[in-house]
Scaffold this active site. Structure first.
Site, short mmCIF file in Angstrom:
data_model
loop_
_atom_site.label_atom_id
_atom_site.label_comp_id
_atom_site.label_asym_id
_atom_site.label_seq_id
_atom_site.Cartn_x
_atom_site.Cartn_y
_atom_site.Cartn_z
N GLU A 151 0.79 -1.25 0.00
CA GLU A 151 0.00 0.00 0.00
C GLU A 151 0.82 1.29 0.00
O GLU A 151 0.73 2.08 0.94
CB GLU A 151 -0.94 0.01 1.22
N ASN A 199 1.72 -5.26 -3.17
CA ASN A 199 0.31 -5.50 -2.83
C ASN A 199 -0.41 -4.19 -2.52
O ASN A 199 0.11 -3.35 -1.77
CB ASN A 199 0.30 -6.42 -1.59
N HIS A 235 -10.72 -5.70 -1.46
CA HIS A 235 -11.69 -5.43 -0.39
C HIS A 235 -12.85 -4.66 -1.02
O HIS A 235 -12.65 -3.55 -1.51
CB HIS A 235 -11.06 -4.57 0.71
N GLU A 265 -6.83 -10.39 -0.84
CA GLU A 265 -7.54 -10.09 0.41
C GLU A 265 -9.04 -9.89 0.19
O GLU A 265 -9.66 -9.01 0.78
CB GLU A 265 -6.96 -8.82 1.06
N ASP A 267 -12.86 -9.57 0.33
CA ASP A 267 -14.06 -9.70 1.14
C ASP A 267 -15.08 -8.71 0.58
O ASP A 267 -14.72 -7.78 -0.14
CB ASP A 267 -13.83 -9.50 2.65
C1 XIL Z 1 -5.73 -5.81 8.80
C2 XIL Z 1 -6.09 -6.96 9.73
O1 XIL Z 1 -7.13 -7.69 9.15
C3 XIL Z 1 -6.48 -6.43 11.09
O2 XIL Z 1 -6.67 -7.52 11.99
C4 XIL Z 1 -5.41 -5.49 11.62
O3 XIL Z 1 -5.83 -4.90 12.81
C5 XIL Z 1 -5.08 -4.42 10.60
O4 XIL Z 1 -4.74 -4.99 9.38
N1 XIL Z 1 -4.87 -4.36 3.98
C6 XIL Z 1 -3.86 -5.22 4.37
C7 XIL Z 1 -4.02 -6.03 5.58
O5 XIL Z 1 -2.87 -5.36 3.64
O6 XIL Z 1 -2.81 -6.27 6.26
C8 XIL Z 1 -5.01 -5.43 6.55
O7 XIL Z 1 -5.23 -6.34 7.61
C9 XIL Z 1 -6.30 -5.08 5.83
C10 XIL Z 1 -6.07 -4.09 4.75
#
Ligand code: XIL
Length: 362
Positions: A151, A199, A235, A265, A267
């Site tokens: 990020e 990523n 996401h 990731e 969801d």
């Molecule tokens: C999130 C986790 O799911 C949480 O448990 C933690 O508190 C914060 O990080 N992008 C990412 C992940 O690359 O590492 C993040 O994960 C969600 C967003």
């Protein structure tokens, strides 16, 4: 299946982990047929819960620590490394013949408090080098792919201000992606074999942010900077879901540069009320459609080598916390580990691909 029967099956699967790995129908079985990795983010603290462990072993051939390999976990104090939680993830994966995706070596967020802007650039450079070197070397041969950098671009495709870039940075402030390049070079030095990924989120389809990532990868490839893949987080939190055609085109153009793409990731958050219940049951069907579309794109596109969700049961998901308990229900299994319509959507997407493409996975 009745709850009690599910519990017994879960206990049997914990005792004989490899029996569960070939069960069909399952996402894992279909993904194996497609030459695809299907994964979930996990927390090792839940491995002792039989249904958590058995669902993972049955449905996935890859896992990624949700937090256990982040900086806070691996280097809680300067120079003090703790690999215990991450090792648990690796051990679980090995017992269930799964691959481990490492996440992540460098990120501007969620860092321990000791990593602060009061450190000088030269100290930060040394800290960053040591961290990448130690963590990647510890997991060499056991983590097959790393999110090396997480990020770094904002929505306008500019580099974010961060500790590593310019606050104060490692001495490369103002030099664009040079600090990202440095992270990749150090990661390759520490582990010659792992696939190295960049990523990010909101860069799934074509647009300014994915253009910036594409340009960086193109530049890195041209100059021999070691990068092997791009992670598209996926996401789906608010607004319109990414357009599958656009995601497909983005994967294809990245693959042409010689990198592979992982959906890392996914969801799909839904509005929830009291007790985390999804407010509109019809939303579960729309959610299933979104999952089916994206899983379908990944299964058909030879450039996509892994499809992963951020957790797998709605019992444990970051979304409620991230949205102040306004959203949730974003994953493939409900809080009792029952497969949801979203699960059926992904399974259908996989099953529909009769002729798997020749994937470029290394
Ligand atoms: C999130 C986790 O799911 C949480 O448990 C933690 O508190 C914060 O990080 N992008 C990412 C992940 O690359 O590492 C993040 O994960 C969600 C967003």
């Amino acid at each position: 299946m009745k709850k009690i029967t599910r519990k017994l099956v879960a206990l049997a699967a914990v005792a004989f982990p490899l029996l569960a790995a070939n069960q069909e129908p399952s996402l894992r079985h279909e993904a194996n047929r497609l030459g695809l990795l299907v994964g979930a983010a996990v927390e090792p603290a839940h491995f002792s819960e039989p249904e958590y462990a058995s669902t993972l072993g049955r449905e996935f051939n890859m896992i990624e620590p949700e937090n256990a390999m982040k900086w806070t976990a691996t280097e809680p104090a300067r120079g003090r490394f703790d690999f215990a939680p991450g090792d648990k993830v690796v051990e679980f994966a090995e017992a269930h013949r799964m691959k481990v995706r490492g996440h992540n070596l460098l990120w501007g967020s969620y860092n321990p408090a000791w990593l602060s802007s009061r450190l000088t650039s030269s100290a930060l450079r040394e800290i960053m080098h040591q961290h990448i070197a130690r963590v990647a070397a510890h997991y060499a041969g056991r983590v097959f792919a790393w999110d090396v950098v997480n990020e770094t671009f904002d929505a306008q495709a500019r580099l974010r201000h961060s500790l590593w870039y310019d606050q104060p940075g490692i001495g490369l402030a103002g030099q664009g992606t040079a600090y990202i390049e440095q992270a990749f070079r150090w990661a390759r030095e520490a582990d010659r074999k792992a696939l190295l990924f960049y990523n990010d989120y909101d860069a799934e389809g074509l647009g300014p942010k994915s253009d910036a990532i594409y340009a960086m990868v193109k530049d890195f490839k041209r100059r021999g900077v070691p990068i092997d893949g791009v992670g598209l987080q996926m996401h789906v939190l608010k607004g319109a879901p990414p357009d599958p055609t656009s995601v497909d085109a983005n994967i294809t153009r990245l693959a042409r540069l010689g990198v592979e793409v992982h959906i890392t990731e996914m969801d799909v958050a839904l509005p929830t009320g009291a007790g985390g219940r999804v407010l509109d049951p019809a939303a579960l069907g729309r959610q299933a459609e979104i999952y089916r579309n994206i899983a379908g794109v990944c299964a058909r596109n030879p450039g996509c080598t892994a499809f992963q969700t951020w957790g797998f049961t709605d019992k444990y998901s970051w979304i409620p916390y991230f949205t102040h308990f306004k959203m949730g229900g974003g994953l493939l299994f409900d809080a009792d580990y029952r497969p949801k319509p979203s699960y059926d959507g992904v399974l259908k997407a996989f099953e529909t691909v009769k002729q798997p493409p020749a994937r470029q996975s290394r």
